[in-house]
Design a protein around this motif. Structure first.
Motif, PDB file in Angstrom:
ATOM      1  N   VAL A  13      12.612   0.619   7.243  1.00 31.26           N
ATOM      2  CA  VAL A  13      11.487  -0.319   7.100  1.00 31.26           C
ATOM      3  C   VAL A  13      10.281   0.162   7.901  1.00 31.26           C
ATOM      4  N   LEU A  14      10.485   0.576   9.153  1.00 31.26           N
ATOM      5  CA  LEU A  14       9.366   1.026   9.992  1.00 31.26           C
ATOM      6  C   LEU A  14       8.763   2.329   9.482  1.00 31.26           C
ATOM      7  N   ILE A  15       9.591   3.217   8.954  1.00 28.77           N
ATOM      8  CA  ILE A  15       9.075   4.453   8.373  1.00 28.77           C
ATOM      9  C   ILE A  15       8.216   4.140   7.151  1.00 28.77           C
ATOM     10  N   ASN A  16       8.653   3.175   6.360  1.00 25.81           N
ATOM     11  CA  ASN A  16       7.861   2.754   5.196  1.00 25.81           C
ATOM     12  C   ASN A  16       6.564   2.089   5.615  1.00 25.81           C
ATOM     13  N   PHE A  17       6.622   1.237   6.650  1.00 28.14           N
ATOM     14  CA  PHE A  17       5.404   0.620   7.167  1.00 28.14           C
ATOM     15  C   PHE A  17       4.412   1.702   7.605  1.00 28.14           C
ATOM     16  N   THR A  18       4.922   2.698   8.335  1.00 23.32           N
ATOM     17  CA  THR A  18       4.077   3.780   8.839  1.00 23.32           C
ATOM     18  C   THR A  18       3.455   4.561   7.689  1.00 23.32           C
ATOM     19  N   SER A  19       4.264   4.855   6.682  1.00 20.84           N
ATOM     20  CA  SER A  19       3.775   5.599   5.517  1.00 20.84           C
ATOM     21  C   SER A  19       2.698   4.813   4.780  1.00 20.84           C
ATOM     22  N   LEU A  20       2.904   3.503   4.634  1.00 20.03           N
ATOM     23  CA  LEU A  20       1.933   2.662   3.933  1.00 20.03           C
ATOM     24  C   LEU A  20       0.602   2.604   4.677  1.00 20.03           C
ATOM     25  N   VAL A  21       0.674   2.534   6.009  1.00 19.39           N
ATOM     26  CA  VAL A  21      -0.563   2.505   6.806  1.00 19.39           C
ATOM     27  C   VAL A  21      -1.325   3.809   6.635  1.00 19.39           C
ATOM     28  N   LEU A  22      -0.600   4.929   6.666  1.00 21.38           N
ATOM     29  CA  LEU A  22      -1.251   6.225   6.493  1.00 21.38           C
ATOM     30  C   LEU A  22      -1.867   6.351   5.101  1.00 21.38           C
ATOM     31  N   LEU A  23      -1.144   5.871   4.084  1.00 19.93           N
ATOM     32  CA  LEU A  23      -1.669   5.916   2.726  1.00 19.93           C
ATOM     33  C   LEU A  23      -2.877   4.994   2.566  1.00 19.93           C
ATOM     34  N   ALA A  24      -2.809   3.845   3.255  1.00 19.02           N
ATOM     35  CA  ALA A  24      -3.899   2.870   3.145  1.00 19.02           C
ATOM     36  C   ALA A  24      -5.218   3.430   3.661  1.00 19.02           C
ATOM     37  N   THR A  25      -5.132   4.339   4.628  1.00 15.79           N
ATOM     38  CA  THR A  25      -6.360   4.918   5.181  1.00 15.79           C
ATOM     39  C   THR A  25      -7.071   5.825   4.173  1.00 15.79           C
ATOM     40  N   LEU A  26      -6.365   6.217   3.109  1.00 11.22           N
ATOM     41  CA  LEU A  26      -6.953   7.092   2.103  1.00 11.22           C
ATOM     42  C   LEU A  26      -7.747   6.327   1.056  1.00 11.22           C
ATOM     43  N   PHE A  27      -7.597   4.977   1.042  1.00 10.18           N
ATOM     44  CA  PHE A  27      -8.255   4.171   0.023  1.00 10.18           C
ATOM     45  C   PHE A  27      -9.157   3.142   0.693  1.00 10.18           C
ATOM     46  N   SER A  28     -10.398   3.115   0.290  1.00 11.04           N
ATOM     47  CA  SER A  28     -11.377   2.217   0.916  1.00 11.04           C
ATOM     48  C   SER A  28     -10.985   0.761   0.791  1.00 11.04           C
ATOM     49  N   LEU A  29     -10.365   0.374  -0.329  1.00 13.46           N
ATOM     50  CA  LEU A  29      -9.978  -1.017  -0.529  1.00 13.46           C
ATOM     51  C   LEU A  29      -8.749  -1.348   0.290  1.00 13.46           C
ATOM     52  N   SER A  30      -7.732  -0.483   0.186  1.00 16.70           N
ATOM     53  CA  SER A  30      -6.484  -0.742   0.884  1.00 16.70           C
ATOM     54  C   SER A  30      -6.669  -0.780   2.390  1.00 16.70           C
ATOM     55  N   SER A  31      -7.665  -0.042   2.900  1.00 21.80           N
ATOM     56  CA  SER A  31      -7.880  -0.005   4.334  1.00 21.80           C
ATOM     57  C   SER A  31      -8.251  -1.376   4.881  1.00 21.80           C
ATOM     58  N   GLU A  32      -8.724  -2.259   4.005  1.00 21.98           N
ATOM     59  CA  GLU A  32      -9.077  -3.605   4.442  1.00 21.98           C
ATOM     60  C   GLU A  32      -7.851  -4.351   4.958  1.00 21.98           C
ATOM     61  N   PHE A  33      -6.670  -3.949   4.493  1.00 19.96           N
ATOM     62  CA  PHE A  33      -5.444  -4.565   4.972  1.00 19.96           C
ATOM     63  C   PHE A  33      -5.235  -4.297   6.456  1.00 19.96           C
ATOM     64  N   LEU A  34      -5.809  -3.210   6.944  1.00 18.97           N
ATOM     65  CA  LEU A  34      -5.586  -2.791   8.317  1.00 18.97           C
ATOM     66  C   LEU A  34      -6.540  -3.474   9.282  1.00 18.97           C
ATOM     67  N   LYS A  35      -7.464  -4.267   8.739  1.00 15.57           N
ATOM     68  CA  LYS A  35      -8.460  -4.912   9.593  1.00 15.57           C
ATOM     69  C   LYS A  35      -8.114  -6.370   9.846  1.00 15.57           C
ATOM     70  N   TYR A  36      -8.541  -6.836  11.014  1.00 19.82           N
ATOM     71  CA  TYR A  36      -8.416  -8.262  11.332  1.00 19.82           C
ATOM     72  C   TYR A  36      -9.430  -8.592  12.413  1.00 19.82           C
ATOM     73  N   GLY A  37      -9.667  -9.884  12.608  1.00 13.78           N
ATOM     74  CA  GLY A  37     -10.631 -10.280  13.637  1.00 13.78           C
ATOM     75  C   GLY A  37     -12.011  -9.748  13.326  1.00 13.78           C
ATOM     76  N   LYS A  38     -12.627  -9.083  14.335  1.00 12.16           N
ATOM     77  CA  LYS A  38     -14.011  -8.640  14.195  1.00 12.16           C
ATOM     78  C   LYS A  38     -14.215  -7.556  13.149  1.00 12.16           C
ATOM     79  N   THR A  39     -13.164  -6.751  12.862  1.00 12.14           N
ATOM     80  CA  THR A  39     -13.324  -5.655  11.909  1.00 12.14           C
ATOM     81  C   THR A  39     -13.062  -6.073  10.471  1.00 12.14           C
ATOM     82  N   SER A  40     -12.578  -7.288  10.254  1.00 12.92           N
ATOM     83  CA  SER A  40     -12.255  -7.747   8.910  1.00 12.92           C
ATOM     84  C   SER A  40     -13.453  -8.440   8.281  1.00 12.92           C
TER      85      SER A  40
END
Length: 309
Positions: A13-40
């Motif tokens: 599960v953690l390896i998949n989470f890590t992979s998804l975060v790395l993949l998300a950084t490659l897509f401008s839309l998906s990267s929004e998932f990584l933001k919260y608070g002031k950066t969202s």
């Protein structure tokens, strides 16, 4: 030697989470998932050219109050406390694993395959105590230092991942220590060989944990006193924009050094490093933008690890 079904699941599960975060950084839309608070902002949701726009846009709307972050530390506090009591009870023989429990462990938790040595009792107890200290401090900070804006939100994905993570870091220790207490008639020979806690590696790790905890608390107090979304310029914040994240990495590094041979401890460290590095990059860009709007130049060079990144 023991192989843990549940421990392997945590790794996956953690390896998949890590992979998804790395993949998300490659897509401008998906990267929004990584933001919260002031950066969202959620403003990027409509700018992507990908076919998954509608699905992701819908998921981005699933938000929870940012104050619910406190649930992470409640989970960790409860788990670490209960598991400490459970292991001490097993060691003192005030609690004995019955046949039904052993049967359950063999079927669903532990396999007799010789893959990994069980964690020593003393080492496991030490790490659980460190988790308890960390959870207690963070609960204190949530109640007495941080006052989240009632309009500040986090995506539901952050909440689910956080709950899993703080549950997993404690369960991993428990399930890999229990085999020490299973008798000769079960899947593993009863043997409790406690490694001494008085060696340079353990002492260094404890000191690192203490220093990182103190520095993180100081940084959190500093952040709590700032005007909303203003740029911190105190202590390590002069070197990296997310000094409190750097402290967090050091905390899990100290536990990894203590456990050393545990594969899951390494996976946990990698997840923390990747997740916080990506988040720190979003914060770095936010501070750059904010400084530019103020007609100033953001002079901090590093995002999370001084002199490295």
């Amino acid at each position: 030697m023991v192989y843990s079904y549940l421990g392997h699941l945590i790794d996956i599960v953690l390896i998949n989470f890590t992979s998804l975060v790395l993949l998300a950084t490659l897509f401008s839309l998906s990267s929004e998932f990584l933001k919260y608070g002031k950066t969202s902002t959620n403003k990027e949701a409509g700018k992507s050219k990908f076919k998954l726009d509608k699905i992701v846009s819908f998921l981005l709307k699933l938000q929870l109050p940012k104050s619910w972050f406190i649930h992470f530390y409640v989970i960790s506090f409860i788990c670490s406390s209960l598991f400490i009591i459970f292991l001490i009870s097993l060691k003192n023989k005030s609690l004995v694993l019955g046949d039904e429990t052993l049967d359950f462990l063999q079927k669903f938790i532990i396999s007799p395959n010789s893959i990994q040595t069980p964690l020593p009792y003393d080492i496991s107890l030490l790490v659980l105590f460190l988790n308890l200290i960390q959870a207690s401090r963070r609960l204190y900070e949530c109640y007495f230092n941080f006052k989240p804006n009632k309009f500040s939100k986090i995506n539901v994905s952050h909440y689910v991942v956080g709950i899993f993570f703080y549950f997993a870091i404690n369960v991993n220790i428990l399930i890999k220590t229990i085999p020490n207490f299973i008798d000769e008639s079960s899947i593993i020979e009863k043997k409790i060989n406690s490694k001494t806690l008085f060696n340079l590696r353990i002492i260094f790790s404890i000191l690192l944990f203490i220093i990182a905890s103190i520095d993180q608390h100081i940084n959190h107090v500093h952040l709590s006193k700032l005007v909303k979304y203003s740029i911190p310029r105190f202590g390590l914040f002069k070197l990296c924009c997310c000094a409190h994240y750097f402290d967090e990495i050091l905390l899990y590094l100290s536990e990894f050094i203590i456990l050393m041979t545990d594969r899951t401890a390494f996976v946990i460290l990698v997840w923390v490093l990747v997740n916080l590095s990506v988040s720190s990059n979003e914060t770095f860009k936010f501070y750059q933008k904010k400084s530019k709007e103020q007609g100033k130049k953001y002079t901090v060079r590093y995002r999370i690890i001084p002199l490295v990144y």
